[in-house]
Design a protein around this motif. Structure first.
Motif, PDB file in Angstrom:
ATOM      1  N   GLU A   1       0.966  -1.318   0.286  1.00  0.00           N
ATOM      2  CA  GLU A   1       0.234  -0.123   0.129  1.00  0.00           C
ATOM      3  C   GLU A   1       0.535   1.263  -0.005  1.00  0.00           C
ATOM      4  O   GLU A   1       1.865   1.485   1.005  1.00  0.00           O
TER       5      GLU A   1
ATOM      6  N   ILE B   1       0.874   5.185  -0.890  1.00  0.00           N
ATOM      7  CA  ILE B   1       0.282   6.879  -0.537  1.00  0.00           C
ATOM      8  C   ILE B   1       0.985   7.834  -0.700  1.00  0.00           C
ATOM      9  O   ILE B   1       2.510   7.882   0.197  1.00  0.00           O
TER      10      ILE B   1
ATOM     11  N   TRP C   1      -0.441  19.128  -6.331  1.00  0.00           N
ATOM     12  CA  TRP C   1      -0.058  19.470  -7.924  1.00  0.00           C
ATOM     13  C   TRP C   1       1.576  20.331  -8.144  1.00  0.00           C
ATOM     14  O   TRP C   1       2.296  19.769  -8.853  1.00  0.00           O
TER      15      TRP C   1
ATOM     16  N   LYS D   1       2.404   1.010  -8.122  1.00  0.00           N
ATOM     17  CA  LYS D   1       1.226   1.797  -8.267  1.00  0.00           C
ATOM     18  C   LYS D   1       0.764   2.110  -6.368  1.00  0.00           C
ATOM     19  O   LYS D   1       1.555   2.002  -5.574  1.00  0.00           O
ATOM     20  N   TYR D   2       0.312   3.805  -6.890  1.00  0.00           N
ATOM     21  CA  TYR D   2      -0.327   4.491  -5.618  1.00  0.00           C
ATOM     22  C   TYR D   2      -0.672   5.152  -6.051  1.00  0.00           C
ATOM     23  O   TYR D   2      -1.679   5.591  -6.629  1.00  0.00           O
ATOM     24  N   GLU D   3      -1.474   5.439  -4.416  1.00  0.00           N
ATOM     25  CA  GLU D   3      -2.613   5.999  -4.216  1.00  0.00           C
ATOM     26  C   GLU D   3      -2.099   8.145  -4.311  1.00  0.00           C
ATOM     27  O   GLU D   3      -1.431   8.419  -2.997  1.00  0.00           O
ATOM     28  N   TYR D   4      -2.195   8.829  -5.095  1.00  0.00           N
ATOM     29  CA  TYR D   4      -2.590   9.912  -3.972  1.00  0.00           C
ATOM     30  C   TYR D   4      -3.064  11.109  -3.969  1.00  0.00           C
ATOM     31  O   TYR D   4      -4.911  10.916  -4.385  1.00  0.00           O
ATOM     32  N   ARG D   5      -2.599  11.412  -2.829  1.00  0.00           N
ATOM     33  CA  ARG D   5      -3.765  12.626  -1.826  1.00  0.00           C
ATOM     34  C   ARG D   5      -3.381  14.080  -1.921  1.00  0.00           C
ATOM     35  O   ARG D   5      -2.237  13.701  -1.507  1.00  0.00           O
ATOM     36  N   ASP D   6      -4.132  14.944  -3.079  1.00  0.00           N
ATOM     37  CA  ASP D   6      -3.545  15.580  -3.158  1.00  0.00           C
ATOM     38  C   ASP D   6      -4.367  17.291  -1.507  1.00  0.00           C
ATOM     39  O   ASP D   6      -5.425  17.018  -1.077  1.00  0.00           O
TER      40      ASP D   6
ATOM     41  N   HIS E   1       4.287   4.244   3.496  1.00  0.00           N
ATOM     42  CA  HIS E   1       4.558   2.484   2.134  1.00  0.00           C
ATOM     43  C   HIS E   1       3.718   1.740   3.907  1.00  0.00           C
ATOM     44  O   HIS E   1       4.964   1.645   4.507  1.00  0.00           O
TER      45      HIS E   1
ATOM     46  N   SER F   1       4.261  12.712 -14.821  1.00  0.00           N
ATOM     47  CA  SER F   1       4.392  12.518 -13.091  1.00  0.00           C
ATOM     48  C   SER F   1       4.257  14.749 -13.286  1.00  0.00           C
ATOM     49  O   SER F   1       4.169  14.929 -11.810  1.00  0.00           O
TER      50      SER F   1
END
Length: 219
Positions: free
Chosen positions: A4, A6, A11, A29-34, A59, A198
């Motif tokens: 997992e 993140i 941005w 692969k990852y989750e992006y949180r702005d 991580h 990116s």
């Protein structure tokens, strides 16, 4: 079950962009949180209670902050693909030196240009060109700072390319006039999908800069 991952950032941050490029190079692969830095979330304050800044990589539930430390961590954890730092101790130390040089110079000098006026702005322009010239000399005739492939120093510097347009318009100068080899290097980097996917459009960064100037009360 896989890892997992993140990425908490905003941005327009070149520091967060570094982490995105490194993860893309590794195929992670990852989750992006702005994050809204004017209204920081409880989550950010929880995962980076010391500095309360972005970017933060989480991580498997373990947070890590400071972009160049994160890039080095990514290189060591996902070591089976696209090495970013040399294995040779001297070359590795040299790469770490130039990454630190970029951190010490580029952001602050750039801010003197887009947020400054008069003598401050001129000092920023002079300092930025001097710093980029030294980096151009370190690049030499190599395709990338990492040699034939993109590496740690490339990832440390290329996100600032997205801010070059804002610097140039604000300061009424052209970086390519002084550092044509470095601009050619930026194009080689941007030809890589891992990099171009990116990084945001420099014109979008310029619009963000104009908005930020208004927030800061800079006319």
């Amino acid at each position: 079950m896989g890892d997992e991952v993140i990425l908490v950032s905003t941005w327009a941050s070149p520091f967060g962009m570094r982490v995105g490029v490194a993860l893309a190079e590794k195929g992670v692969k990852y989750e992006y949180r702005d994050e809204d830095l004017r209204n920081k979330s409880e989550y950010l304050l929880q995962i980076n209670p010391i500095h309360k800044k972005i970017p933060v990589l989480v991580h498997n539930g373990k947070p890590l902050s400071e972009s160049l430390i994160i890039v080095q961590y990514i290189d060591e954890v996902w070591s089976d693909k696209a090495p970013l730092l040399p294995s040779d101790p001297y070359l590795k130390a040299r790469a770490l030196f130039w990454g630190d040089f970029i951190d010490q110079k580029i952001y602050d000098l750039g801010k003197m240009i887009w947020a400054g006026k008069g003598e401050e702005q001129e000092a920023g322009k002079k300092g930025l060109i001097e710093a980029l010239t030294l980096l151009e000399e370190e690049l030499g005739d190599k395709p990338f700072f990492g040699g034939e492939s993109i590496g740690y120093v490339d990832i440390a510097l290329i996100p600032f390319y997205t801010w070059f347009h804002a610097y140039e318009v604000s300061g009424n100068f052209t970086i390519e006039t002084h550092c044509s080899k470095l601009i050619a290097w930026t194009q080689r980097c941007m030809d890589r999908d891992t990099v171009s996917s990116s990084l945001p459009d420099p014109k979008k960064i310029y619009e963000f800069m104009l908005m930020f100037r208004k927030i800061l009360g800079i006319e």
